[in-house]
Design a protein around this motif. Structure first.
Motif, PDB file in Angstrom:
ATOM      1  N   UNK A 159       0.886  -1.174   0.000  1.00  0.00           N
ATOM      2  CA  UNK A 159       0.000   0.000   0.000  1.00  0.00           C
ATOM      3  C   UNK A 159       0.917   1.215   0.000  1.00  0.00           C
ATOM      4  N   UNK A 208       0.890   4.108   1.445  1.00  0.00           N
ATOM      5  CA  UNK A 208       1.236   4.676   2.751  1.00  0.00           C
ATOM      6  C   UNK A 208       2.323   3.855   3.445  1.00  0.00           C
ATOM      7  N   UNK A 209       2.248   2.536   3.284  1.00  0.00           N
ATOM      8  CA  UNK A 209       3.207   1.664   3.971  1.00  0.00           C
ATOM      9  C   UNK A 209       4.542   1.612   3.224  1.00  0.00           C
ATOM     10  N   UNK A 210       4.504   1.800   1.926  1.00  0.00           N
ATOM     11  CA  UNK A 210       5.731   1.945   1.140  1.00  0.00           C
ATOM     12  C   UNK A 210       6.502   3.156   1.678  1.00  0.00           C
ATOM     13  N   UNK A 211       5.755   4.234   1.902  1.00  0.00           N
ATOM     14  CA  UNK A 211       6.370   5.453   2.442  1.00  0.00           C
ATOM     15  C   UNK A 211       6.910   5.196   3.847  1.00  0.00           C
ATOM     16  N   UNK A 252      10.781   8.406  -2.075  1.00  0.00           N
ATOM     17  CA  UNK A 252       9.718   8.470  -1.076  1.00  0.00           C
ATOM     18  C   UNK A 252       8.841   9.712  -1.286  1.00  0.00           C
ATOM     19  N   UNK A 296       6.316   8.984  -3.888  1.00  0.00           N
ATOM     20  CA  UNK A 296       5.159   8.243  -3.356  1.00  0.00           C
ATOM     21  C   UNK A 296       4.204   9.214  -2.675  1.00  0.00           C
ATOM     22  N   UNK A 347       0.311  10.147  -3.506  1.00  0.00           N
ATOM     23  CA  UNK A 347      -0.744  10.143  -2.484  1.00  0.00           C
ATOM     24  C   UNK A 347      -1.576  11.430  -2.509  1.00  0.00           C
ATOM     25  N   UNK A 374      -9.434   5.490  -5.280  1.00  0.00           N
ATOM     26  CA  UNK A 374      -8.046   5.168  -5.602  1.00  0.00           C
ATOM     27  C   UNK A 374      -7.970   3.764  -6.214  1.00  0.00           C
ATOM     28  N   UNK A 398      -3.229  -6.276   2.549  1.00  0.00           N
ATOM     29  CA  UNK A 398      -4.404  -5.394   2.620  1.00  0.00           C
ATOM     30  C   UNK A 398      -5.617  -6.141   3.185  1.00  0.00           C
ATOM     31  N   UNK A 448      -7.114  -0.950   5.486  1.00  0.00           N
ATOM     32  CA  UNK A 448      -5.773  -1.245   4.976  1.00  0.00           C
ATOM     33  C   UNK A 448      -5.003  -0.035   4.510  1.00  0.00           C
ATOM     34  N   UNK A 496      -3.822   2.759   6.381  1.00  0.00           N
ATOM     35  CA  UNK A 496      -3.514   3.592   7.534  1.00  0.00           C
ATOM     36  C   UNK A 496      -2.659   4.767   7.084  1.00  0.00           C
ATOM     37  N   UNK A 534       0.140   7.602   7.270  1.00  0.00           N
ATOM     38  CA  UNK A 534       1.483   7.645   7.827  1.00  0.00           C
ATOM     39  C   UNK A 534       1.461   8.483   9.091  1.00  0.00           C
TER      40      UNK A 534
END
Lengths: 261, 329
Positions: free
Chosen positions: A41, A43-46, B73, B76, B80, B93, B296, B324, B326, B328
């Motif tokens: 996901x 967010x989790x990659x980040x 990063x 990413x 987002x 998404x 997920x 799934x 969440x 950051x």
């Protein structure tokens, strides 16, 4: 220290120990960064890339201190890029392959808890540089524990598949956890000098925290007699994983020696 | 209210530079154009992580390694913000990602070129991020509020990336012969694809006029392209390198650099899926998504259990963990 001053036994052991701390962080950071762009996901990659970045940052602080101790023109990059595998002092746990996301998470969790209790001691140690590096790192590690333990719980207590995968991960990694608490020669020496406590000292706390999270994750406890590993990463004896990591990581520095990048 | 009045009010707001917000009335075509453009941009950020992520494990110094991780990063993060901006227009998404994976949604063709050398990390920063910034700065004033706000954050980070990229090339340009050669080779490979990032020439870009009327777009493709060429033609001198265009020449009369013809056959070929890495890039994205399915699913299952579980009050994180995804922390 003035230039050309020979390294005596005590600085030599401190130097080895500093490299050991640096190597742990660099290799785990490197492993985590293999996930960047490939996480489950966004967010989790980040989040995992963030942890990789923290670990590489901590490694750099320790390498820079090691360079200062050695005082022969070595830099953070000569330590990272120009040593062979048998000179690396990281624990075997951190060099293990990423496997699936569950194994990566569990590896991070097991290491972060260890790192947390260790750094809590180092933060108070008599070496001021190590104390200040670890003090700063502890703020980051607190987040690493929170993030990884939440995932261990979520995956352990998620679906049948995720539970089975976490069980496998636990099985694969538990053979590498005892090494964390078996002191290397340089750890014994610096403990003797009072710079640092014996790692055995933090074993009980580590175990207590790990078991509490595993219990919540509905996963089995680590068995007490899982020390099946005869290698000691701390003493430069590594699994083949590290050879592959280094041949990739060091490729440019080795192919074009003496260049600035 | 009749549709025509809605349209008039909408256009008047746009003309007065009042931002359109998610709950405001907007023409269907405006909504569709934005969804297409924003999701395409989001996908470009995510696919764009791959060619650079490729070099994280081989970055030649610890400083470079750290900055490259941080950069990828950031991308990413940009993805987002942009997915979130597009979601305000009524698409999920998941649906956008599905469209990417089945090949229905596009992403910037530039990421279908390979990154065989370290110098590519420099060239991507300098040229690709440079071209992106040229396109994106005007989008900070785009008429759709969530899009313009996302772009403001993105542009700040992109300009930082561009400087890092240029600095990588600058270091190589003052290095050994092999490094200088690496540097020139990367510029040679990335120059024309970067020029193409601005899209087709104005006379073959049918949507430009409408997008400009809606103030999604502020400048034409050719205007932005010319500005980019003018800047790069000067910056390359600092590197002591050459841009691979024999026709590149200062035109006193126009006050701009002239440049050679663009190979539009190559452009359309890559857009249509036949670039050097189209297949690999998409496969990597699909694989990450499929490999992550169990994660997920587990997260959703866990969150659902907590909802019905009296232990919820002491649960570690389920309160801020939904489906799934969440955030950051």
């Amino acid at each position: 220290m003035t230039p050309n001053q020979p390294i005596n036994i005590s600085t030599n052991q401190l130097f080895n120990y500093t490299l050991h701390l640096a190597d742990n962080n660099l290799i785990l950071g490197h492993r985590n960064s293999e996930w960047t762009g490939h996480g489950p996901v966004l967010e989790q990659d980040i989040a995992l890339s963030n942890i990789a970045l923290d670990l590489v940052g901590q490694a750099r602080n320790f390498y820079q201190y090691a360079a200062q101790l050695k005082n022969d023109g070595s830099t953070e990059d000569t330590f990272a890029y120009l040593r062979d595998a048998n000179e690396f002092k990281n624990v075997l746990l951190v060099e293990q392959s990423n496997g699936d996301w569950g194994k990566t998470i569990l590896r991070q969790f097991l290491f972060s808890v260890y790192q947390y209790y260790l750094y809590q001691q180092l933060e108070k140690c008599s070496d001021r540089t190590i104390a200040s590096i670890t003090e700063k790192a502890l703020k980051e590690i607190t987040y690493h524990i929170r993030w990884s333990s939440e995932w261990v719980i979520r995956l352990g207590d998620g679906t049948i598949e995720s539970h089975a995968r976490m069980n496998n991960a636990l099985h694969e990694l538990s053979e590498f956890t005892d090494e964390l608490f078996i002191p290397a020669s340089y750890e014994i020496e610096i403990a003797r000098q009072g710079i640092m406590v014996d790692p055995v000292f933090i074993n009980a706390r580590w175990r207590e925290k790990v078991e509490a999270i595993l219990r919540e994750a509905t996963l089995p406890f680590l068995s007490e007699d899982n020390n099946k590993q005869s290698l000691s990463g701390k003493e430069g004896q590594h699994t083949e994983n590290l050879i592959h990591i280094l041949s990739e990581m060091q490729s440019l520095q080795r192919a074009y020696p003496g260049c600035e990048w | 209210m009749p549709l025509q009045n809605h349209e008039e009010i909408f256009q008047k707001k746009v003309d007065r530079e009042v931002r359109i917000e998610p709950r405001d009335w907007m023409p269907d075509q405006y909504r569709k154009t934005l969804i297409r453009q924003i999701s395409q941009h989001a996908h470009s950020e995510i696919v764009g992580m791959l060619p650079e992520g490729n070099w994280i494990t081989r970055a030649p110094s610890l400083r470079r390694k750290a900055t490259l991780i941080a950069k990828v990063q950031d991308e990413a993060g940009h993805g987002l913000y942009l997915y979130s901006a597009a979601e305000t227009l009524g698409i999920t998404r998941d649906e956008m990602i599905r469209q990417l994976h089945v090949g229905k949604a596009k992403y910037s063709s530039i990421f279908n070129y390979p990154t065989p050398s370290w110098a590519d990390m420099g060239a991507i920063g300098w040229l690709v991020d440079g071209a992106a910034i040229m396109n994106q700065v005007p989008l900070c004033r785009a008429s759709y509020g969530p899009y313009s706000r996302a772009m403001i954050r993105i542009c700040k980070e992109e300009s930082f990336h561009q400087r890092q990229g240029f600095e990588i090339l600058l270091t190589l340009s003052t290095g050994s012969d092999a490094q200088r050669q690496m540097c020139q080779d990367a510029i040679d490979r990335w120059w024309w694809p970067s020029i193409m990032m601005f899209g087709p020439n104005d006379d073959s870009s049918p949507n430009t006029a409408q997008s400009m009327k809606w103030k999604i777009k502020r400048f034409t493709n050719d205007e932005l392209r010319q500005r980019f060429v003018d800047i790069c033609a000067e910056q390359v001198k600092i590197l002591g390198m050459n841009l691979p265009d024999p026709e590149l020449k200062w035109n006193q009369e126009r006050g701009h650099f002239d440049f050679g013809p663009i190979n539009w056959d190559e452009f359309w070929n890559v857009v249509n899926g036949n670039g050097p890495c189209n297949k690999e890039r998409l496969e990597a994205r699909v694989k990450a998504h499929e490999d992550g399915a169990w994660v997920r699913e587990a997260a959703v299952a866990y969150a659902n259990k907590r909802k019905t579980d009296p232990r919820q009050a002491t649960a570690p994180s389920s309160s801020h963990f939904e489906a799934g995804q969440s955030l950051l922390k």
